[in-house]
Design a protein around this motif. Structure first.
Motif, PDB file in Angstrom:
ATOM      1  N   ASN A 134       2.254   1.615 -12.898  1.00 47.46           N
ATOM      2  CA  ASN A 134       3.009  -0.192 -12.895  1.00 47.46           C
ATOM      3  C   ASN A 134       3.730  -0.192 -14.241  1.00 47.46           C
ATOM      4  OD1 ASN A 134       0.837   0.618 -11.003  1.00 47.46           O
ATOM      5  ND2 ASN A 134      -0.586   0.280 -12.309  1.00 47.46           N
ATOM      6  N   SER A 188       1.401  -5.907 -16.561  1.00 44.05           N
ATOM      7  CA  SER A 188       1.354  -7.077 -15.498  1.00 44.05           C
ATOM      8  C   SER A 188       0.597  -8.529 -16.228  1.00 44.05           C
ATOM      9  CB  SER A 188      -0.223  -6.781 -15.415  1.00 44.05           C
ATOM     10  OG  SER A 188      -0.667  -5.315 -14.678  1.00 44.05           O
ATOM     11  N   SER A 190       4.780  -2.345  -9.303  1.00 42.91           N
ATOM     12  CA  SER A 190       3.616  -0.794  -8.614  1.00 42.91           C
ATOM     13  C   SER A 190       4.964   0.224  -8.142  1.00 42.91           C
ATOM     14  CB  SER A 190       3.393  -0.938  -7.388  1.00 42.91           C
ATOM     15  OG  SER A 190       2.633   0.444  -6.814  1.00 42.91           O
ATOM     16  N   SER A 208       2.674  -5.760  -6.510  1.00 39.37           N
ATOM     17  CA  SER A 208       1.284  -5.967  -5.896  1.00 39.37           C
ATOM     18  C   SER A 208       0.333  -7.446  -7.424  1.00 39.37           C
ATOM     19  CB  SER A 208       0.485  -4.622  -6.669  1.00 39.37           C
ATOM     20  OG  SER A 208      -0.514  -4.668  -6.387  1.00 39.37           O
ATOM     21  N   THR A 265      -0.111  -6.428  -1.782  1.00 42.48           N
ATOM     22  CA  THR A 265       1.095  -5.693  -1.925  1.00 42.48           C
ATOM     23  C   THR A 265       1.764  -6.550  -1.378  1.00 42.48           C
ATOM     24  OG1 THR A 265       0.486  -3.728  -0.344  1.00 42.48           O
ATOM     25  CG2 THR A 265       0.487  -3.305  -2.692  1.00 42.48           C
TER      26      THR A 265
END
Lengths: 172, 1028
Positions: free
Chosen positions: B337, B340, B360, B367, B386
């Motif tokens: 990943n 975030s 991702s 995602s 996703t």
């Protein structure tokens, strides 16, 4: 059947021997002096020469009139002014092209002889005639110039000018 | 009298009036209103979803402040601009907030100006200067010390500006009370506000020895009196980003709270007016960062743990005051990943949601997880999905705004508004893309119009064939002949032809057919590159994006970087044969501060890599030509168009580096001159260079200086205005006396704008030997030089602000000066400047005619039209600060306009009397949407204009169409605008009202008449002969 009248076939022997009327003097029978005949010929020649001179200066006589017409037609490029200008420019050439036949009728002696239509006959009136026509032409050209139709300025030839590439080159 | 004036005026301009008719608006021109790339660095300016109560989410608005200094609202349903407000450049937006039906913004240093807008319409409701911009406290980042708070039961706002002044302001912008921090000389910087019904808490930081200490003041909301203030014993390392204010307004039993990160643990303190509560701290985990997700009114925030997971916190009745409600795993950057980022949102029933968006790497998809704490009977619910975000076209996601639409319990429909690194704004509903806006087009650096090829005829045959085969094929083709003939006759008699004002876009755009031009070449492809690392191909006929590619970073992809386009060259055009190609010269600045020069060679029709190094659909792979910065880039004209690049050691790099290009360059070297701006910033000098072959490393050619311009040492070169290398139809100007003023067409000259401490200068310099051909000293307004200039053929036009007024009759104002350069000292003098060697003594025999005019508006861009053969007279196209694109005809700006009544000769030149004021004629505004209506009394067409704002135009590009009369105009800046102009009217096309039917009928009628009368005439002739 022919429709034309045939006078030749008339028989006039009947009237041919009639006596003349009273008081009629036959020319053929009268005596004419040769001296007066010569004078007549001479005066005729003089008349012809006078007429030749008249003819030679005729274009010059019309110049004031034409000038007035040009003045009236204005400076703009219009059909009327263009017509006059075309006339002024073409007439001299037309006149000069027909200079010999035009003067042949005023030639001394026989007007039909080959000498009558030669260039040297009436040389002086012809020169004057030439000068007058040139004057007409000049008037036409002057008008053209006044209207801006003569390519006299550099601006008229600008479109034909060209430039080559420069010897140096700059990158920006 | 007015009609008389209009008759005189219109007869005066009759020769050159160009007015757009209503029917042509939107056909010959297009306009794209853009808002700019959202400012996502700060939560106070980043995009947010704002819903209308009781309406579906698609009728909501997406509010954002953008990098182009625009506050804008986009329709969430279709992405169109609901409204926008453009701020002045010095008045940057630092904070905006929606409260009920009002959007409030603070802009300028320290939040100097307050503006309120109607949320639905965007109408400006009030505008108030809270303090002078110069007295504002300048902090970094610029939204620090600026905040707005509100309470649900009053429309009044509490506004914190300059980090120490708090105001209560009502809807009309009137201040009810002001509270100024008593110790503004101390080091307390207030940054955040928490409003309750009775008390407003001002949260700030005080600088102590190694870190910051929390400082809170409680102020009465009704009177503005300071109730109490307290230093909270704390040690905050990261400044204001480590503090989160929490005020769960729905739950009155909870006091508001301030949470902060201190030494890896989260501390918080409840706020009461007396400020006598004790701070509490969370135990156990270590946190690295706390994130404000915009849910402080619901009492939520997110904290990142050091192990890579993250926790959602909620304000709670527990002793510590905070409760962990959810934990997201794998938040940190890993091989699966990307890192975030967290966002908050509320649904229509005011339930909070916390979202998490990441890329991702294993799925190669975007995602998102949405945590709904109030759903599933209060137990909380996480849904994930996703979405196939196209990272090769839009770069990486830099921000997301979330709106969760509540469908039913256990079912949430999330709307995501993404902002990407290439400047796109996208709306996703779950995994479905709703719309996408290319806001990166507000960042165009260079743009060029590229001609398209002719449409391909269908009957094309390729390959070898024998005589018999060919005969058979042609016989086959003959079958279609009768049909063709019928079609031809039909088209000849009834068909309509393309006119100058017809639409250039194909009626049925078919993606399978290659791009082709329209009959008059109005359709071109605009290749535009932005500093966000993207290149676009835009259809000039309708503004659609035909293709777009992202510039690859090469080796810098691992560490990140930025690709900034410098120049764009069209290296292959349609007349050269083959697909048109462009080369984009860029500078790549990697994050480790290394600068490289990278070339991208692109097919202009498809956007494909002409070098063949990158796959279709992938990012473009560049060609690293210089490992170092670039000084200048040039295009060597000729059969072998070669891009010539100079590195910082003035060594020459060629692209393409084929033997034929090298040969062409070697051949051109003895006569090449390059004027360059050299030296460091602030001390730039203009120097001319020539090339020495093989003087550099690796036998490269190297430039050596040959001359230096004799500018004063304090003069700074602002810009260089080159003269476009277009064809010159006429070598001179024929004046009334039928003499010629020969144009001074020295191919080496260019204009230079410089600024000295007290004045500005404009020079025209010969680039081959550095001599100054023309020079004007202009006043500097407030010490700055705001000059715009354009130079075409022998005509230089520049615009400046003149604030000097000493004598009687002088006034300050915007001046436009028109200068024409002619050879020699008088008419008919010629030096053949365009083929003269620059080193000739005669090359400086030049006369400049200049006149200055007064312009009613300031301008932001200026250029001249360009046509294919240069026969059509040139118009000046300007973009003024009123948001209009205007054109000024050359006759109006003619510097030889007489000061007295024009003479006959001057009239023949179409010169009319000099008038210093250029009338602000709305008919010359190209960007107007005109409504033509015929006034029956006068018979004039009156133009009623509805203004179309083309905002903040930075540059105007013109390009010739195939029609000599027409020039294409493309303006870019904040908005995109395209139109076409015919400065001398469309003399080379049949007019619109040409009656073809009448012509055909007349011809047919005459033919019929001849058919009937011919036998009659013949009969009559014969009879005449008999009776002769």
């Amino acid at each position: 059947m022919s429709l034309s009248l045939d006078y030749a076939s008339l028989d006039h022997s009947k009237w041919r021997n009639l006596p003349p009327p009273l008081g009629f003097a036959s020319l053929s029978s009268s005596k004419t002096p040769s001296k007066s005949a010569a004078a007549a010929t001479e005066s005729y020649e003089a008349l012809k020469e006078k007429r030749a001179w008249d003819f030679a200066i005729a274009p010059a006589k019309s110049l004031p009139m034409q000038g007035f017409m040009l003045y009236m037609s204005g400076g703009g490029v219009q059909i009327f002014s263009m017509g006059i200008v075309a006339m002024l420019l073409l007439t001299p050439f037309k006149n000069l092209a027909a200079i010999n036949p035009a003067f042949a009728q005023f030639a001394p002696g026989s007007t039909t002889s080959s000498k009558a239509s030669s260039l040297t006959t009436l040389a002086l009136p012809k020169l004057v005639y030439l000068a007058c026509n040139v004057a007409t032409l000049a008037l036409g050209l002057w008008k053209c110039r006044a209207m801006g139709l003569l390519p006299t300025g550099t601006g008229d030839w600008l479109a034909f000018e060209s430039r080559g590439p420069a010897p140096e080159m700059s990158l920006f | 009298m007015r009609w008389l004036a209009s008759i005189i005026l219109s007869s005066l301009w009759a020769t050159s009036v160009f007015a757009l008719h209503e029917a042509e608006a939107g056909v010959v021109d297009w306009h794209k209103a853009l808002i700019g790339v959202p400012q996502v660095d700060s939560i106070s300016t980043a995009p947010t979803f704002e819903m209308r109560p009781g309406r579906p989410p698609t009728e909501g608005l997406l509010l954002t402040a953008t990098g182009s200094n625009v506050l804008a609202a986009l329709h969430a349903g279709n992405g169109s601009v609901a409204w926008r407000y453009i701020y002045e450049p010095a008045d940057n937006i630092v904070y905006y907030q929606r409260h009920q039906e009002v959007v409030t913004s603070l802009s300028g240093p320290g939040g100097a100006t307050l503006r309120t807008f109607d949320f639905t319409t965007g109408h400006l409701l009030s505008e108030k200067r809270l303090h002078h911009p110069q007295t504002g406290l300048l902090l970094e980042p610029n939204d620090l010390g600026v905040s707005i708070a509100s309470t649900p039961d009053t429309p009044d706002l509490f506004i914190l500006t300059s980090a120490h002044i708090l105001r209560r302001v009502d809807r009309s912008g009137k201040t009810k009370w002001t509270w100024t921090s008593p110790d503004q000389t101390s080091l307390v910087v207030y940054t955040k506000l928490i409003a309750t019904d009775s008390t407003i808490y001002v949260v700030g930081l005080a600088k102590s020895f190694s870190s910051y200490t929390l400082h809170i003041a409680a102020v009465s909301t009704t009177t503005g009196e300071l109730l109490s203030s307290a230093h909270i014993p704390s040690s905050i390392g990261g400044g204001s980003s480590d503090i989160i204010t929490l005020a769960a307004q729905t739950d009155q039993s909870l006091p508001p709270r301030v949470a902060w990160l201190e030494g890896g643990s989260i501390h918080s303190i409840p706020l009461v007016p007396q400020l006598n509560e004790k701070p509490a701290s969370s135990k156990g985990a270590t946190y690295e960062k706390i994130i404000d997700v915009g849910l402080h009114k619901k009492g939520y925030f997110v904290a990142l743990q050091s192990d890579g997971s993250s926790r959602v916190f909620r304000q709670d009745v527990e002793k510590s005051g905070l409760k962990v409600t959810w934990e997201f795993a794998d938040s940190a950057k890993s091989d699966r990943n990307t890192e975030s980022f967290y966002i908050g949102g509320v649904d229509k029933d005011d339930r909070p949601y916390v979202g998490r968006v990441f890329w991702s790497l294993s799925l190669m998809k975007g995602s998102a997880h949405v945590y709904a704490p109030k759903l599933a009977d209060g137990k909380g619910l996480v849904s994930g999905f996703t979405f196939s975000f196209d990272t090769n076209t839009h770069g990486i996601i830099s921000h997301a705004a979330l709106h969760p639409a509540y469908v039913k319990d256990l079912d949430v429909l999330p709307y995501l508004a993404l902002t990407t690194s290439t400047g796109a704004v996208q709306m996703w509903q779950g995994d479905r893309l709703q719309w996408s806006r290319e806001e990166g087009l507000t960042r165009i650096q260079v743009a060029e119009m590229v001609e398209l090829p002719e449409p391909q005829s269908t009957a094309s045959h390729t390959g070898e064939e024998s005589f018999v085969e060919r005969l058979a094929r042609q016989l086959q083709d003959t079958r279609d002949f009768p049909q063709y003939l019928v079609h031809f006759v039909k088209r000849f008699t009834t068909g309509s032809y393309a006119s100058a004002s017809s639409r250039a876009a194909p009626i049925d755009p078919d993606a399978s057919t290659p791009l082709s031009r329209d009959p008059f070449g109005f359709r071109k492809v605009i290749v535009a590159t932005t500093d966000l690392g993207k290149v676009y191909g835009i259809d000039s006929s309708n503004g659609e994006i035909l293709w777009s590619r992202v510039f690859g970073l090469g080796w810098a992809a691992q560490i990140g970087g930025q690709v900034i386009p410098v120049k764009l060259f069209v290296t292959r055009t349609v007349p050269d044969g083959g697909e048109p190609q462009v080369v984009v010269v860029t500078q790549r600045r990697a994050e480790n501060s290394l600068v490289d020069t990278v070339l991208f060679h692109i097919d202009a029709l498809t956007g494909e890599d002409a070098m063949g190094a990158s796959l279709p659909g992938d990012v473009l792979q560049g060609h690293d030509i210089i490992s170092g910065p670039l000084i200048s880039a040039h295009l060597l004209p000729g059969d072998h168009k070669t891009v010539v690049l100079l590195d910082e050691f003035r060594q020459v790099y060629l692209y393409p580096n084929d033997p034929s290009n090298v040969k062409a360059f070697t051949k051109a070297v003895p006569k090449l001159n390059v004027p360059l701006r050299t030296g460091t910033a602030g001390q730039r000098q203009l120097t001319g260079h020539q090339f020495a072959l093989g003087a550099g490393i690796e036998n490269r050619a190297q430039a050596y200086s040959t001359w230096a311009a004799s500018f004063a040492p304090s003069e700074e070169i602002l810009s260089i205005v080159p003269r476009p290398d277009g064809p010159v139809a006429s070598l001179g100007k024929v004046i009334g006396s039928r003499a010629t003023l020969y144009k001074y067409l020295n191919p080496h000259m260019f204009a230079v704008l410089t600024s000295a401490p007290k004045a500005c200068n404009i020079y025209v310099v010969d680039g081959a030997k550095g001599s100054i051909i023309y020079h004007a000293l202009l006043p500097a307004a407030h010490g700055t030089c705001d000059i715009h200039a354009t130079f075409v053929e022998n005509w230089l036009v520049y615009v400046y602000w003149d604030e000097e007024y000493q004598g009687v009759g002088q006034a300050k104002g915007r001046r436009v000066v028109s200068v024409e350069l002619y050879e020699g000292n008088a008419p008919d003098e010629k030096i053949k400047s365009s083929e003269l060697s620059s080193y000739s003594n005669k090359s400086l025999e030049v006369t400049a005619y200049a006149k200055s005019f007064v312009l009613s508006h300031g301008i932001t861009a200026i250029t001249a039209t360009s046509t294919k053969y240069g026969i059509t007279s040139k118009d000046i196209i300007v973009a003024n600060d009123n948001g209009q694109i205007q054109s000024f005809p050359r006759t109006m700006l003619n510097p030889r306009r007489p000061k007295n009544k024009p003479t006959t000769e001057e009239q023949e030149e179409w010169l009319f009397q000099y008038d210093p004021i250029i009338p602000d004629d709305t008919r010359r505004v190209l960007s107007h949407n005109y409504q033509a209506s015929l006034c029956p009394l006068i018979g004039f067409v009156h133009a009623l204009s509805s203004p179309l704002q083309v905002a903040n135009v930075k540059q105007i590009v013109t390009s010739p169409a195939l029609l000599e009369s027409t020039s294409l105009v493309f303006a870019y800046g904040l908005d995109l605008f395209f139109t076409r102009v015919a400065p001398s009217s469309t003399f080379d096309v049949l007019s619109e009202n040409f009656n073809k039917v009448q012509l055909v009928f007349t011809i047919v009628g005459l033919a019929v008449a001849i058919m009937f009368t011919k036998p009659m005439v013949r009969k009559k002739r014969l009879r005449e002969r008999w009776y002769q």
